[in-house]
Design a protein around this motif. Structure first.
Motif, PDB file in Angstrom:
ATOM      1  N   SER A  29     -15.096 -23.455   6.854  1.00 27.24           N
ATOM      2  CA  SER A  29     -13.853 -22.715   6.659  1.00 27.24           C
ATOM      3  C   SER A  29     -14.040 -21.259   6.929  1.00 27.24           C
ATOM      4  CB  SER A  29     -13.200 -23.109   5.185  1.00 27.24           C
ATOM      5  OG  SER A  29     -12.723 -21.854   4.725  1.00 27.24           O
TER       6      SER A  29
ATOM      7  N   THR B 265      -7.268 -24.040   1.952  1.00 26.65           N
ATOM      8  CA  THR B 265      -7.987 -23.213   2.959  1.00 26.65           C
ATOM      9  C   THR B 265      -7.893 -23.959   4.326  1.00 26.65           C
ATOM     10  OG1 THR B 265     -10.190 -22.468   3.767  1.00 26.65           O
ATOM     11  CG2 THR B 265     -10.373 -24.500   2.536  1.00 26.65           C
TER      12      THR B 265
ATOM     13  N   GLN C 116      -5.361 -27.653   7.415  1.00 26.38           N
ATOM     14  CA  GLN C 116      -5.172 -26.812   6.293  1.00 26.38           C
ATOM     15  C   GLN C 116      -5.470 -27.650   5.210  1.00 26.38           C
ATOM     16  OE1 GLN C 116      -4.390 -23.536   6.054  1.00 26.38           O
ATOM     17  NE2 GLN C 116      -3.970 -23.502   3.920  1.00 26.38           N
TER      18      GLN C 116
ATOM     19  N   TYR D  99      -6.907 -25.137  -4.684  1.00 25.32           N
ATOM     20  CA  TYR D  99      -6.971 -23.977  -3.687  1.00 25.32           C
ATOM     21  C   TYR D  99      -6.841 -24.572  -2.159  1.00 25.32           C
ATOM     22  CZ  TYR D  99     -11.596 -25.630  -3.203  1.00 25.32           C
ATOM     23  OH  TYR D  99     -12.961 -26.509  -3.188  1.00 25.32           O
TER      24      TYR D  99
ATOM     25  N   THR E 152     -12.919 -18.838   5.189  1.00 23.14           N
ATOM     26  CA  THR E 152     -13.020 -18.105   3.876  1.00 23.14           C
ATOM     27  C   THR E 152     -14.133 -18.615   2.936  1.00 23.14           C
ATOM     28  OG1 THR E 152     -11.320 -19.489   3.180  1.00 23.14           O
ATOM     29  CG2 THR E 152     -10.699 -17.352   3.987  1.00 23.14           C
ATOM     30  N   LEU E 153     -14.643 -19.756   3.302  1.00 25.92           N
ATOM     31  CA  LEU E 153     -15.288 -20.623   2.149  1.00 25.92           C
ATOM     32  C   LEU E 153     -16.726 -20.694   2.671  1.00 25.92           C
ATOM     33  CD1 LEU E 153     -12.921 -22.923   0.594  1.00 25.92           C
ATOM     34  CD2 LEU E 153     -13.897 -20.688  -0.408  1.00 25.92           C
TER      35      LEU E 153
END
Lengths: 203, 257
Positions: free
Chosen positions: B30, B9, B61, B7, B32-33
């Motif tokens: 992150s 992120t 990234q 994955y 998103t996490l």
């Protein structure tokens, strides 16, 4: 660990536990080394234990540069052939080994034994910076070469040393930072590339 | 099999710990996490392709592959390395402080886009801020709000009455300001807080980054707020933020020269 080795003797367990304290050695490796030594010749075991004892008894830190030494002054500080006007500041004694292997540098060193890491609580007082400043104000050093690692901690330490040393009127330089030999440009990061361009030289 | 092994992120590296001979465990933040960890193999070797992209306070990234206990970072591409921060001792020290206080307050794997934006925009603005301390106080106030410890500054925490424009008291253990009559009850240790200081704290709490940076604030007031927030943070975490000692030693050095 005690549960896993009910059959081993105290002597064996003790050695396993001692080995397991070493960096990079887990309980299984510690067990393997211990059982290897049980099978090995007694001379080999004797030689290992002698080497361990001598390591602690016959080594100390050089009183001048804080490198690992066998006497009050280390082999580099004792050598009259070396240029006493240059001092290269490194983080660890191992860094001197790498620099000496190259064989080009002929000046003296200063080992900090660490780097400033604010988030780990390591500040200027926790590394051998006061010793460096005392040395710089007394001896005939004219150039200070900063050889700390090109990491955030190394950079922080370098900038702090520069701030402390500049008022003394000494020439302060830093090891060039750029592309490592054998690497490829396309993988280089922004920081490395920008420093490689800033530090480019006449060819 | 629909479950992918890798994955990606975007993330900012907020902590690194050495592991074994050449590896590092990185803690990243992150959008998103949230806060999460990954192991970066062989990044301490000089020829590592990833090391420059995975240094502290790099916005990159990152690509990870799922592991049994911890995920492994297999790719990294810098988005912003905050170069101008890295070349200034005072700026990088402030940035490290922000990373450490965020690390301490944010629980693992709790997603908060707002806190990520706060960290990113604060790091971006730091080199241009006229007063770095003002930016740090803004960061602290908004971080506290984001993690649910927003100090109460408008009403007395005890009697809930609106605070009068006089000297009140900030009580870290009560989570906000007490009016003079409630302080007399003596239940909480409190620091005197001037009406001006309280107004600025409210402004830092409610204002956006742009307006906070554009408004000059007196150094004495900012220093007073620093003292109050530090005591509040110490009370909440039950320990000191380690980089404060370093920031203080830099300040002392400035005074000496």
């Amino acid at each position: 660990m005690d549960k896993a080795q009910p059959l081993a003797t105290d002597a064996v367990n003790r050695l396993i536990q001692e080995f397991a304290k070493l960096p990079g050695i887990g309980p299984k490796s510690a067990q393997r080394i211990t059982y290897y030594l049980l099978r090995a010749s007694s001379e080999q075991a004797q030689s290992l234990s002698d080497a361990l004892l001598t390591l602690r008894q016959k080594t100390q830190l050089c009183s001048c540069c804080y490198n690992i030494s066998d006497a009050d002054l280390c082999i580099i500080c004792r050598n009259p052939q070396r240029n006493p006007s240059q001092v290269l500041i490194v983080e660890q004694p191992q860094d001197i080994l790498a620099l000496e292997h190259m064989g080009i540098y002929k000046g003296h060193y200063h080992v900090l034994h660490g780097a400033i890491s604010p988030t780990e609580g390591v500040g200027g007082k926790d590394i051998r910076l006061n010793e460096l400043l005392a040395r710089l104000s007394e001896s005939r050093i004219s150039e200070v070469i900063i050889g700390t690692n090109p990491t955030l901690e190394g950079d922080t330490t370098a900038m702090y040393i520069k701030r402390l040393v500049t008022p003394l009127g000494l020439h302060v330089t830093r090891l060039a930072r750029g592309l490592p030999f054998g690497s490829e440009l396309e993988y280089a990061d922004d920081v490395t590339l920008s420093r490689a361009i800033e530090g480019r030289q006449e060819f | 099999m629909t479950h992918t092994r890798t994955y990606q992120t975007p993330a900012i590296i907020i902590k690194k710990t050495k592991l074994g001979e050449a590896d590092r465990i990185l803690t990243m933040y992150s959008p998103t996490l949230g806060k999460f960890q990954g192991i970066a193999k062989a990044v301490r070797k000089p020829k590592s392709k990833l090391s420059g992209h995975l240094e502290m306070l790099t916005y990159a990234q990152v690509t990870l592959v799922h592991g049994k206990t911890i995920d492994t970072i297999i790719g990294g591409q810098t988005i912003n390395s905050f170069l101008s921060l890295r070349n200034d001792l005072d700026l990088i020290s402030c940035a490290l402080y922000m990373a450490e206080i965020l690390f301490q307050f944010v629980p693992e794997e709790t997603v908060d886009q707002g806190l990520f934006t706060l960290l990113l925009s604060s790091l971006e603005c730091l080199p241009f801020a006229k007063d770095r301390n003002q930016l740090l106080r803004y960061f602290e106030m908004h971080l506290l709000q984001g993690v649910g410890y927003r100090p109460e500054l408008s009403n007395c925490v005890f009697c809930r009455r609106e605070l009068a424009p006089i000297t009140n008291a900030f009580a870290p253990s009560a989570g906000g300001v007490l009016c003079p009559s409630c302080i007399k009850l003596g239940k909480h240790y409190a620091y005197a807080v001037s009406w001006d200081c309280l107004g600025v704290m409210l402004f830092l709490q409610e204002g956006d980054l742009e307006s906070v940076l554009a408004t000059p604030i007196e150094t004495t007031v900012i220093n007073e707020i620093e003292r109050l927030i530090r005591s509040y943070v110490r009370h909440l975490l039950e320990k000191e933020i380690k980089s404060i000692a370093w920031l203080n030693s830099l300040k002392q050095n400035d005074c000496c020269h």
